[in-house]
Each structure stands twice: as C-alpha cells, then as structure tokens.
Motif scaffolding. Structure first.
Motif, PDB file in Angstrom:
ATOM      1  N   LEU A   1      -3.983   7.448 -11.308  1.00 50.52           N
ATOM      2  CA  LEU A   1      -4.741   6.212 -11.172  1.00 50.52           C
ATOM      3  C   LEU A   1      -4.691   5.364 -12.437  1.00 50.52           C
ATOM      4  N   ASP A   2      -4.743   5.996 -13.605  1.00 49.77           N
ATOM      5  CA  ASP A   2      -4.732   5.226 -14.848  1.00 49.77           C
ATOM      6  C   ASP A   2      -3.431   4.448 -15.028  1.00 49.77           C
ATOM      7  N   GLY A   3      -2.333   5.002 -14.544  1.00 49.71           N
ATOM      8  CA  GLY A   3      -1.041   4.334 -14.694  1.00 49.71           C
ATOM      9  C   GLY A   3      -0.700   3.381 -13.569  1.00 49.71           C
ATOM     10  N   LEU A   4      -1.560   3.327 -12.569  1.00 49.59           N
ATOM     11  CA  LEU A   4      -1.283   2.481 -11.401  1.00 49.59           C
ATOM     12  C   LEU A   4      -1.740   1.049 -11.694  1.00 49.59           C
ATOM     13  N   THR A   5      -0.797   0.182 -11.942  1.00 47.65           N
ATOM     14  CA  THR A   5      -1.099  -1.217 -12.204  1.00 47.65           C
ATOM     15  C   THR A   5      -0.355  -2.084 -11.192  1.00 47.65           C
ATOM     16  N   LEU A   6      -0.846  -3.301 -11.011  1.00 51.34           N
ATOM     17  CA  LEU A   6      -0.159  -4.216 -10.110  1.00 51.34           C
ATOM     18  C   LEU A   6       1.247  -4.518 -10.629  1.00 51.34           C
ATOM     19  N   ARG A   7       1.402  -4.573 -11.936  1.00 49.87           N
ATOM     20  CA  ARG A   7       2.723  -4.810 -12.512  1.00 49.87           C
ATOM     21  C   ARG A   7       3.680  -3.659 -12.178  1.00 49.87           C
ATOM     22  N   ALA A   8       3.167  -2.421 -12.281  1.00 45.27           N
ATOM     23  CA  ALA A   8       4.011  -1.264 -11.977  1.00 45.27           C
ATOM     24  C   ALA A   8       4.374  -1.227 -10.492  1.00 45.27           C
ATOM     25  N   ILE A   9       3.439  -1.590  -9.634  1.00 40.71           N
ATOM     26  CA  ILE A   9       3.712  -1.623  -8.195  1.00 40.71           C
ATOM     27  C   ILE A   9       4.738  -2.707  -7.886  1.00 40.71           C
TER      28      ILE A   9
ATOM     29  N   VAL B   1       9.703  -6.910  -7.066  1.00 41.38           N
ATOM     30  CA  VAL B   1       9.212  -8.285  -6.923  1.00 41.38           C
ATOM     31  C   VAL B   1       8.446  -8.646  -8.187  1.00 41.38           C
ATOM     32  N   LYS B   2       8.089  -9.893  -8.313  1.00 43.86           N
ATOM     33  CA  LYS B   2       7.267 -10.341  -9.424  1.00 43.86           C
ATOM     34  C   LYS B   2       5.802 -10.041  -9.118  1.00 43.86           C
ATOM     35  N   ALA B   3       5.033  -9.726 -10.149  1.00 42.27           N
ATOM     36  CA  ALA B   3       3.629  -9.360  -9.968  1.00 42.27           C
ATOM     37  C   ALA B   3       2.826 -10.396  -9.187  1.00 42.27           C
ATOM     38  N   PRO B   4       3.033 -11.707  -9.397  1.00 42.16           N
ATOM     39  CA  PRO B   4       2.240 -12.688  -8.633  1.00 42.16           C
ATOM     40  C   PRO B   4       2.387 -12.556  -7.121  1.00 42.16           C
ATOM     41  N   ALA B   5       3.490 -11.960  -6.664  1.00 44.09           N
ATOM     42  CA  ALA B   5       3.676 -11.796  -5.214  1.00 44.09           C
ATOM     43  C   ALA B   5       2.598 -10.897  -4.618  1.00 44.09           C
ATOM     44  N   LEU B   6       2.074  -9.969  -5.434  1.00 48.01           N
ATOM     45  CA  LEU B   6       1.059  -9.054  -4.926  1.00 48.01           C
ATOM     46  C   LEU B   6      -0.295  -9.735  -4.779  1.00 48.01           C
ATOM     47  N   TYR B   7      -0.541 -10.718  -5.614  1.00 46.44           N
ATOM     48  CA  TYR B   7      -1.835 -11.405  -5.568  1.00 46.44           C
ATOM     49  C   TYR B   7      -1.995 -12.241  -4.301  1.00 46.44           C
ATOM     50  N   TRP B   8      -0.918 -12.459  -3.606  1.00 47.29           N
ATOM     51  CA  TRP B   8      -1.007 -13.121  -2.304  1.00 47.29           C
ATOM     52  C   TRP B   8      -1.756 -12.250  -1.312  1.00 47.29           C
ATOM     53  N   HIS B   9      -1.656 -10.932  -1.508  1.00 40.21           N
ATOM     54  CA  HIS B   9      -2.272  -9.969  -0.585  1.00 40.21           C
ATOM     55  C   HIS B   9      -3.552  -9.341  -1.146  1.00 40.21           C
ATOM     56  N   PHE B  10      -3.621  -9.175  -2.469  1.00 41.15           N
ATOM     57  CA  PHE B  10      -4.768  -8.502  -3.082  1.00 41.15           C
ATOM     58  C   PHE B  10      -5.188  -9.282  -4.323  1.00 41.15           C
TER      59      PHE B  10
ATOM     60  N   VAL C   1       0.828  -1.210   0.000  1.00 41.27           N
ATOM     61  CA  VAL C   1       0.000   0.000   0.000  1.00 41.27           C
ATOM     62  C   VAL C   1       0.859   1.255   0.000  1.00 41.27           C
ATOM     63  N   ASP C   2       1.925   1.268   0.793  1.00 40.59           N
ATOM     64  CA  ASP C   2       2.827   2.421   0.795  1.00 40.59           C
ATOM     65  C   ASP C   2       3.401   2.662  -0.604  1.00 40.59           C
ATOM     66  N   ALA C   3       3.834   1.587  -1.239  1.00 43.71           N
ATOM     67  CA  ALA C   3       4.396   1.708  -2.587  1.00 43.71           C
ATOM     68  C   ALA C   3       3.337   2.178  -3.568  1.00 43.71           C
ATOM     69  N   ALA C   4       2.125   1.669  -3.430  1.00 42.43           N
ATOM     70  CA  ALA C   4       1.045   2.049  -4.334  1.00 42.43           C
ATOM     71  C   ALA C   4       0.712   3.528  -4.198  1.00 42.43           C
ATOM     72  N   LEU C   5       0.676   4.044  -2.980  1.00 42.38           N
ATOM     73  CA  LEU C   5       0.377   5.457  -2.779  1.00 42.38           C
ATOM     74  C   LEU C   5       1.495   6.335  -3.322  1.00 42.38           C
ATOM     75  N   ARG C   6       2.735   5.901  -3.148  1.00 43.15           N
ATOM     76  CA  ARG C   6       3.857   6.664  -3.717  1.00 43.15           C
ATOM     77  C   ARG C   6       3.778   6.677  -5.238  1.00 43.15           C
ATOM     78  N   LEU C   7       3.517   5.537  -5.811  1.00 42.52           N
ATOM     79  CA  LEU C   7       3.456   5.429  -7.269  1.00 42.52           C
ATOM     80  C   LEU C   7       2.253   6.188  -7.824  1.00 42.52           C
ATOM     81  N   LEU C   8       1.145   6.191  -7.083  1.00 42.37           N
ATOM     82  CA  LEU C   8      -0.040   6.937  -7.498  1.00 42.37           C
ATOM     83  C   LEU C   8       0.311   8.398  -7.751  1.00 42.37           C
ATOM     84  N   ASP C   9       1.120   8.981  -6.890  1.00 39.32           N
ATOM     85  CA  ASP C   9       1.490  10.385  -7.041  1.00 39.32           C
ATOM     86  C   ASP C   9       2.329  10.616  -8.290  1.00 39.32           C
TER      87      ASP C   9
END
Length: 221
Positions: A27-35, A41-50, A15-23
């Motif tokens: 919102l349109d550029g905020l993707t799980l891959r970008a986070i 990390v690899k994108a699948p690591a995020l799906y463990w949490h969301f 979430v901290d990384a997502a809020l930083r990246l959002l700025d």
C-alpha cells in the motif's frame, strides 16, 4: 502514417492494475503515478476516473467485495443462509472475508475504512441480517453482532499481514525468538509472543469462536 490510437482507459482497467501493483509494492508504494506507469499512460489520465488515491482505494475495496461475492456464488454447495443456520453463516462469512483479504498484499489495509462505491454488498448483508433476526436477534443486535465479527476479521488480518511471513515478497515475518530473548525478564510476555505471532490460522479461529460465543451470550434473545 496514421498515429496509433491509445485504447480508451476505463475504471475496471485502472482497478485491475492497481490490485496487481498492490501485490508487488504494498500500500505504501501504491501511487497514482506508479499505476499510470503500469498502464503506460500519463498520471492525469487516472484523475478522469478517480479524484484521489482514497477514491481509488474505495473502488479497489469494492472490487474485492465483488470478487468475494462472485466466488461464493460460483462455489455453490451448502449455503448456511439457505438453511437458516446463523452460526454457520457467521463463521463461514468471516472466514471467506479473511481469505479474500489475504489474496492481496496489504489487502486488509485497503479494505479498512473503505466506502463502497456501489451496492453490490447490500443483498448479501440483507440476507445475513435476515437469518440473524429470524434466529431471534433484534435488528440492532444482529447489526452489532455482524459488525463486531467484521471488525475483528479486518483488524486481525491487518496485524496478520504486518507480522506473518509475507508470501508476496518472501519476508519471513516477525522474529518471535528474538522477541523472547529481549523479554527474558518477563517470561509470560515472552511466551505470549508465540501465541500471538505464530499459527495465524489457529489464532483467527480461536478468536472468531470467542466472538461468536460472546455474541450469542450477550446479544441473542
């Protein structure tokens, strides 16, 4: 050589990384891959949490709520809810909400329609509704009064962040003078743009005052 271990990733880090990246990207550029790239990390690591982007947005909105609540608590000082002044509480809370939404690029879009992931908002809402009911509102009227101002504030900031100068990327905002030239044949509509799309602070305050007056006239007593 022992392989270097990757630190365990938790929801708060995401979430901290997502809020930083959002700025940075909006919102349109905020993707799980970008986070995931931001966190190295690899994108699948995020799906463990969301499970999806909406689940992440819900948690981001909840974290914004937590930070707003923590900031209000840390500020201390006069607290309208303690004094039972429902008008001061009404205005202060919506001003605080607007300020928090403006802290992040597209913050109001993230917040709009979010389903909070915990009950951190409930104590403050309960206290606010109690002030209103003790001032003479029925619970239904107090709820409607609160939700009307909440909806006004979130909606106003969505438009504000779309049209005002963008402090995150330097965009100068909507060209009011160019709009006026296009609408030269419609002078009232042309002039209205200077009211709608300039001085968003004053516009918010005037609208909020109108909401307050309407609530008091139609829902109190």
């Amino acid at each position: 050589m022992t392989p270097k271990r990757t630190p365990k990733l938790d929801r708060a880090q995401v979430v901290d990384a997502a809020l930083r990246l959002l700025d940075q990207v909006g919102l349109d550029g905020l993707t799980l891959r970008a986070i995931a790239s931001e966190l190295d990390v690899k994108a699948p690591a995020l799906y463990w949490h969301f499970k999806d982007k909406q689940a992440l947005l819900d948690e981001m909105a909840t974290e914004m709520m937590r930070r707003m609540t923590a900031g209000a608590t840390a500020a201390g000082g006069d607290r309208p809810e303690r004094d039972g002044d429902w008008r001061a509480l009404y205005l202060t809370t919506m001003r605080t909400l607007r300020a928090e939404l403006l802290r992040h690029r597209d913050g109001a879009k993230v917040y709009s329609g979010a389903r909070f992931t915990d009950t951190s908002y409930a104590a403050g809402l309960d206290a606010s509704l109690r002030v209103l009911t003790e001032a003479g509102f029925t619970l239904a009227a107090a709820t409607r009064a609160w939700y009307t101002a909440y909806s006004y504030t979130v909606g106003y900031v969505i438009e504000e962040q779309a049209m005002a100068p963008n402090p995150f990327d330097g965009d100068e905002g909507y060209d009011v003078e160019a709009r006026a030239e296009r609408l030269a044949a419609h002078p009232l509509a042309a002039e209205a743009g200077r009211v709608m799309f300039q001085d968003f602070d004053e516009g918010f305050e005037q609208g909020l005052a109108a909401v307050l007056a309407g609530v008091e006239a139609t829902l109190l007593g």
